[in-house]
Each structure stands twice: as C-alpha cells, then as structure tokens.
Design a protein around this motif. Structure first.
Motif, PDB file in Angstrom:
ATOM      1  N   LYS A  37      17.158  -1.015  45.659  1.00 14.08           N
ATOM      2  CA  LYS A  37      16.269  -1.012  44.492  1.00 14.08           C
ATOM      3  C   LYS A  37      17.031  -1.033  43.173  1.00 14.08           C
ATOM      4  O   LYS A  37      16.420  -1.170  42.104  1.00 14.08           O
ATOM      5  N   SER A  63      13.850   4.338  35.823  1.00 13.29           N
ATOM      6  CA  SER A  63      13.369   3.036  36.287  1.00 13.29           C
ATOM      7  C   SER A  63      14.564   2.164  36.628  1.00 13.29           C
ATOM      8  O   SER A  63      15.719   2.510  36.333  1.00 13.29           O
ATOM      9  N   GLN A  64      14.280   1.054  37.249  1.00 14.60           N
ATOM     10  CA  GLN A  64      15.318   0.049  37.445  1.00 14.60           C
ATOM     11  C   GLN A  64      15.752  -0.483  36.083  1.00 14.60           C
ATOM     12  O   GLN A  64      14.958  -0.512  35.134  1.00 14.60           O
ATOM     13  N   VAL A 124      11.146  -1.764  37.452  1.00  6.89           N
ATOM     14  CA  VAL A 124       9.984  -0.994  37.911  1.00  6.89           C
ATOM     15  C   VAL A 124      10.279   0.489  37.779  1.00  6.89           C
ATOM     16  O   VAL A 124      11.401   0.956  38.009  1.00  6.89           O
ATOM     17  N   THR A 126      10.689   4.308  38.598  1.00  6.07           N
ATOM     18  CA  THR A 126      11.112   5.003  39.824  1.00  6.07           C
ATOM     19  C   THR A 126       9.922   5.659  40.519  1.00  6.07           C
ATOM     20  O   THR A 126       9.807   5.628  41.749  1.00  6.07           O
ATOM     21  N   ASP A 128       6.948   4.714  40.773  1.00  8.60           N
ATOM     22  CA  ASP A 128       6.179   3.732  41.551  1.00  8.60           C
ATOM     23  C   ASP A 128       6.935   3.312  42.810  1.00  8.60           C
ATOM     24  O   ASP A 128       6.337   3.113  43.876  1.00  8.60           O
ATOM     25  N   LEU A 129       8.246   3.186  42.694  1.00  9.02           N
ATOM     26  CA  LEU A 129       9.043   2.765  43.849  1.00  9.02           C
ATOM     27  C   LEU A 129       9.060   3.822  44.950  1.00  9.02           C
ATOM     28  O   LEU A 129       9.092   3.507  46.140  1.00  9.02           O
ATOM     29  N   GLU A 132       7.217   4.192  48.439  1.00  6.45           N
ATOM     30  CA  GLU A 132       7.652   3.498  49.653  1.00  6.45           C
ATOM     31  C   GLU A 132       8.426   4.408  50.611  1.00  6.45           C
ATOM     32  O   GLU A 132       8.856   3.960  51.671  1.00  6.45           O
TER      33      GLU A 132
END
Length: 688
Positions: A37, A63-64, A124, A126, A128-129, A132
C-alpha cells in the motif's frame, strides 16, 4: 499526523509448537501489506501467547503519499491528424486519465514521438485502507486447521475476539460472527476483559490482567526463575532450548515451581526419567553438579505464585503415575530376550509395499556388510557391524519404547548390554538413529556411523524403488532428513561411496525380497536428482554462490567431503583476477570436447605445432597432480592451464578438414575435460 495501529486475534489455546511461527507469519503479512500500500511507518512489533496473535505498527502515515506519474498514450501520428487536431484516440486517452488534451506533451522513444500526460494520484487515507485487514487475518496459513459452529472457514483455532485500533479508533470489519472492537481478554483464570486504549498501552494493560504478551519476555522470566531456584537449592538444571520454547508458548503468565519424587525411581535409567519428565510432562529435570539426577523436577505454572504447594502436589501425583508405569515396563522388558523380540518383528509391517520390519533388518544387514568391505573395516569391526545390524531394531517391541517412542535406540543399547552384547554393538544400536534432525548429533563410532548409513540408504532405496518419492512439502517418511543424514555421515567419516552402484544393489535386494520395483535406471536417476537437491540446499546454507553450487554438484559426487571442499574453494577464489580467464578457457575446452562421440587414443605424431604439444604435456601433468592434490591445490593447477589453453587456441584450429587430426585434437580436449569435469562443470559458472 501519524498514529499507531494495533491488531490482536483472540483464539482458543493454540498448539504450543505453532505459536511462534504464527506470530512471525502475521508480522510478515502486515509488513508486506504496508509495503504493497506504500504506507510509511516506523516499526512493526509482534506478540503472541497461547490465546492471541498480535502486531503493533508504530507511527503510520495518515495516508498514502500523493504521486505523479508519466503515462504514455498513442504515438503522435495516431494522436493528431495532419492539421494538428486531436484524434478520438488522444481524447479517449486523456479522458481515461481524468485529464484534458491540454495536458498532453510529446516525448520521443526509440525514434517515435508519443503522447504523454502527468497523472497525479492522491493517496488513499490509511483509515480507509485498514478496512482490508480481515484479508490479512484470513490469509494466514497453518499446519493444522479446524472449523467450528456452522462456519466453513478453517483456522488454527476458533476466533473469539478481534481488537483492531487505528490510534484510539476501532477499525471496522468482521470475520465470521466476530466484529472488531477494543475489548480483549486477560488471563483465563486470573484476569478479566479489558478495553485497550491504544497500541502504545497494549502491553502494559495486558500485564494488569496477568498476560505477558511478549514471547521473549516470558521466555526470559522462566529462565531467570529457574536459575534463581537452582541457585537457592544448589541444583544444576540444564535448560533444553526446545522445552523452554514449548513451555513459553503454553503459558501467559509464568511462575516456576518445583516438586519431588521417590528416590527409588532413580534406579531407572536416566534416559527414561528424563524422557518422561521432559517429553511427556514438560518438566525440567534436576541434577547435581556432577551430572547425577536428583529426585526433583521444575515445572512452570500458567498463573501467579499463590497455592504453589497445592500445584506442586498435583504435578507430583501425575509424575508418580508415569514413573510407576516406566518402572513396570522396564522390569517387564528385561524378561524379553533379543531373539524373542526379533521374532515379533516378523509380524510388524514396515510398509505394505516394502515388507516387514524383519525384512528391512535383513536387507540393512546385507547393505551394512557390503559397505564395511568397501570402507576397509577390519574383521572384528565387520563382525560388530553384522551383529548390530541383525538386532538393532529389537527394542521396537519392548514396552518402554511402545509407551515412549522417543526412547528407541536408547533402550535398545541398554537392553543389549544387559543381555551380554558388547559395548560397540550396543553403542551402534543407539547411534543407528543419528542424526535425528538435519543438524542433529552424528554417530561418534565407525560401527555406529556405518549402521546409521546403511539404515538410511536402505530406507531411501526401498521407497525410491517403489516410486514413493517426496513431492512438494509432503514427506511422510522423512526421506529428506534421511538423505541429509547420509550426506553428513559420509562427510564426517570421509567415506567415498559410489552412489549408482550402491543404489542398484539396494534395489536388487528389494526385488529379490519380492518387492515390486520400478525400472532400475529410472530409480537411480531420481535418487541422484534427489541427492543433488539436498547437496544444493546444504551448500546454499554455507553461503556458496548459486552458480558455483551447480558447477560443484555436477562434478564427482562419490566423495562428498571433497565436493564440499571443491565448492568452498571455488567460492573463495571466485573474485580473483585469474578466475574469469581460467573459467572461460576451461569452458571452451568443455564445449569442444562434447563434439567427440567416440573413444580415441591420442596420437602425438599427429601434433602439428608446439602449442599442441605443450598443452598435451600440461594435461599429463594435471592428471598426475590431481591424484593427491587438495581442492585448493587443484585450482592452482587449473589456473596454470589457462595460458597453455589460450596459446593452443591461438595457434591451432581444432575443427580442420583432416578427420584424423581433428579427431586427435578433440580427443586431447576430451581427456582434459574428463579430468576437469570431475572437479566442476566450469561452463555452469557465471563470469562477467
């Protein structure tokens, strides 16, 4: 602003031997996910107890990172017409990138202009990621699995809770009927449920409910408590690393205590007592400083120091029953003669395709006798080999070995001495099982080493002859371990073994015993391929370069000690200035030598120049020098060949029209190749 992450998987008690590997696997999966990611972070820490696997990730980026990439589109002639207007292809290209034709610029690649755009991608978040992370949990693999309730999903043990926090916020996802939260469970009896505030407080909060989450901390606590107790009592308590690891993964809050047992049990062989305590009760045996067992044991409680006397009495009661069984079995076993035990082995199947245990013993005896002759054993040594081989499995039908399989070989040696066998034979019986692991102890005696070698070779030959060869990770008969044992014994004893002939002899024995065997040539080929894979793995463990491993393994394999020395010697000189030209010269020799498809006697009268004669003189020198030279000395000799070979090719055309001269030159190169190829396959070496 960076924040920490916590993930804890709450489970029913896992088997101790899988806890550490599962913790490592979870950490690796999390690190791989973070890398995939593109999330920046400081460090990943892992934790485990019998009831939980956990990781914390420190200082994770919010975030990314945003990125900007050049994206190539159609060629200019496709993107624009002759008037410079944008084509549908160009418009479709930019629309797909969320941009307009105003963003297009052109760059030339290999003589052709292409349309490009700079595409900006917003990273995106973090939070939200992290939704997963159910995939990380379900992506773990275990040697054993189970399913529960009405679920089809299998896991090492049922999942009862999941703590997933990003900062102080719960990461929302569900697995089966378990939804993430911040509530974890403390020690099963001393603790209670507790809400974890954040990843930073995870370890501290668990300690409040009697859980030490860090495996290394539990291990050290146990070792320190044992050392303190031993010091106070003036005991010697050897710490078995495997037992310490297992006990560490059986408890969440360790407290060491001791118990005792009746002194009359010390009349049993020490191996019996130690096996019962260590392997079956997970106790640490206690010894005096002279190495003699004392009637005490140390164990580890999963709990605090309250009511330790009661806990000790319970452990003493359990141990006393096991020791009583051991004492009874030991006394009963002494009523069994070796001859009677061997008769019972005739009714025990070694494998349905291969025969009985008695059949195996007979074949091992024949293999051992042949090997003893090959290795120039004396008459008395051969007699000991034959006697040991004839009886070495008799203890398999004894009561103690039936109850405690770990004692096979050990009890055979002791019972053999009790029944009048000599020390050499008894020791060989014990050593016939060595090494019991890829890095285990090797036999210390010649007779024991030969019996262990014969046993492993016969096992390998038997299973290969019926085409039961390990595939993938499946190896139910431990044939990989057996082959590694063969290699290590041969190297340790410096015995030279002609593998092809030995394997053929074993297959012939199997066939004579009524075993339905595969074609011999096919079996020998598969055996050699299997051996080569084990050699490659062992050499790789010694940090030998991959291509040098291939070169050495393709050489002579009868003397494995020399093979490993050759590989080490090649590895040592591989960066020397002379190595590359020497390898290139020898590779050219090997390539040309393959063109000769018949046996030819070299005729010196056909030589036409001094370089040809000089190379032949060097070949004869090499042949004589190689007989007694070490691997390092052989490389020095080969180094000296480089110049004569170079001069030969400068002044001599090998593939001339005259067949006699051409064949004579190829024969000379083939003779050199026959010498060199036994050392290494030089054309497998990569030189730059």
């Amino acid at each position: 602003m960076t924040q920490d992450i916590l993930l804890e998987i709450g489970l029913e008690e896992m088997p101790a031997k899988y806890v550490q590997a599962s913790e490592i696997q979870l950490k690796e999966h999390v690190e791989a996910w973070l890398a995939e990611k593109g999330l920046a972070y400081e460090a990943v820490a892992s934790f485990s107890t019998p009831r939980r696997l956990a990781v914390t990730v420190k200082a994770v980026a919010p975030s990314q990172a945003d990125s900007e990439d050049e994206v190539r589109g159609p060629a200019r002639k496709t993107a624009q017409d002759e008037n410079g207007d944008w084509s549908r292809a160009a418009q479709g290209f930019v629309r797909g990138q969320g941009l307009t034709t105003d963003d297009i610029f052109f760059k030339e690649l290999k003589g052709t202009e292409y349309a490009f755009v700079n595409k900006k991608t917003v990273g995106v978040a973090t939070a939200d990621l992290l939704k997963e992370w159910d995939k990380i949990i379900l992506g773990l693999n275990f040697p054993v699995n189970m399913h529960w309730a009405n679920h089809h999903t299998k896991y090492i043990r049922p999942i009862h809770w999941i703590v997933a926090l990003y900062g102080d916020t719960v990461i929302p996802f569900s697995i089966l009927d378990v939804t993430t939260g911040r509530t974890t469970r403390g020690h099963r009896f001393l603790g209670h449920e507790i809400d974890i505030t954040s990843a930073a407080t995870y370890e501290t909060q668990l300690k409040e409910v009697f859980v030490i989450a860090q495996q290394a901390e539990r291990r050290q606590l146990i070792a320190d408590q044992i050392a303190d107790l031993a010091s106070v009592k003036n005991w010697n308590v050897p710490i078995d690393a495997d037992l310490l690891e297992e006990v560490t993964n059986l408890v969440e809050y360790p407290t060491v205590l001791f118990g005792n047992y009746e002194e009359n049990y010390l009349d049993l062989p020490a191996d019996v007592l130690i096996t019962i305590m260590r392997e079956h009760q997970r106790y640490f045996p206690v010894m005096a400083h002279d190495g003699q067992l004392l009637p005490f044991f140390i164990t580890v409680r999963n709990g605090n120091a309250e009511h330790l006397e009661t806990v000790a009495k319970g452990n003493e009661k359990v141990l006393r029953a096991r020791l009583s069984d051991g004492e009874f079995f030991y006394q009963e076993d002494q009523k069994i003669t070796i001859a009677a035990a061997l008769e019972k082995l005739k009714k025990i199947t070694f494998h349905q395709k291969i025969g009985t245990m008695s059949d195996k013993i007979e074949r091992v005896g024949l293999v051992a006798t042949k090997l003893a002759g090959l290795f120039n054993f004396s008459a008395s040594e051969i007699a000991d080999v034959q006697r040991a081989a004839a009886i070495y499995k008799f203890d398999l039908v004894t009561n103690l070995v039936g109850e405690f399989p770990e004692l096979q070989g050990e009890m055979g040696a002791k019972y053999a001495l009790l029944q009048g066998e000599n020390e050499v034979v008894a020791t060989a019986i014990r050593e016939s099982y060595m090494p019991t692991s890829s890095e285990g102890e090797l036999p210390a005696t010649k007779v024991g080493a030969l019996l262990a070698l014969a046993d492993k070779l016969e096992t390998l030959g038997a299973f290969f002859s019926v085409d039961m060869i390990p595939t993938g990770s499946n190896d139910p008969f431990a044939l990989r371990r057996a082959m590694i044992g063969v290699v290590r014994i041969l190297i340790d004893q410096r015995w030279e073994l002609p593998f092809d002939g030995t394997v053929r002899d074993i297959i012939t024995l199997e066939e004579a015993a009524g075993v339905k065997v595969m074609p011999i040539d096919e079996t020998v080929l598969k055996f050699n391929q299997f051996l080569a894979r084990r050699l490659r793995n062992l050499l790789a463990n010694d940090d030998v370069r991959h291509d040098l491993i291939e070169a050495a393994v393709a050489g002579e394999t009868n003397d494995l000690a020399q093979l490993f020395e050759r590989a080490a010697a090649l590895n040592k000189v591989s960066q020397a200035d002379w190595f590359r030209p020497t390898v290139e010269a020898l590779t050219r020799v090997m390539n040309l030598a393959r063109k000769l498809d018949k046996t030819v006697t070299i005729d010196e009268t056909l030589f036409e120049n001094e370089s040809e004669q000089a190379l032949y003189r060097e070949i004869k020198t090499v042949k004589a020098a190689f007989a007694a030279a070490s691997s390092t000395e052989k490389l020095t000799v080969l180094k000296q060949l480089q110049q004569p070979i170079a001069r030969f090719f400068e002044n001599t055309l090998v593939m001339v029209d005259d067949e006699a001269i051409r064949t004579n030159r190829l024969a000379m190169l083939a003779e050199l190749n026959n010498i060199v190829a036994r050392f290494a396959k030089f054309d497998a070496i990569i030189v730059k």
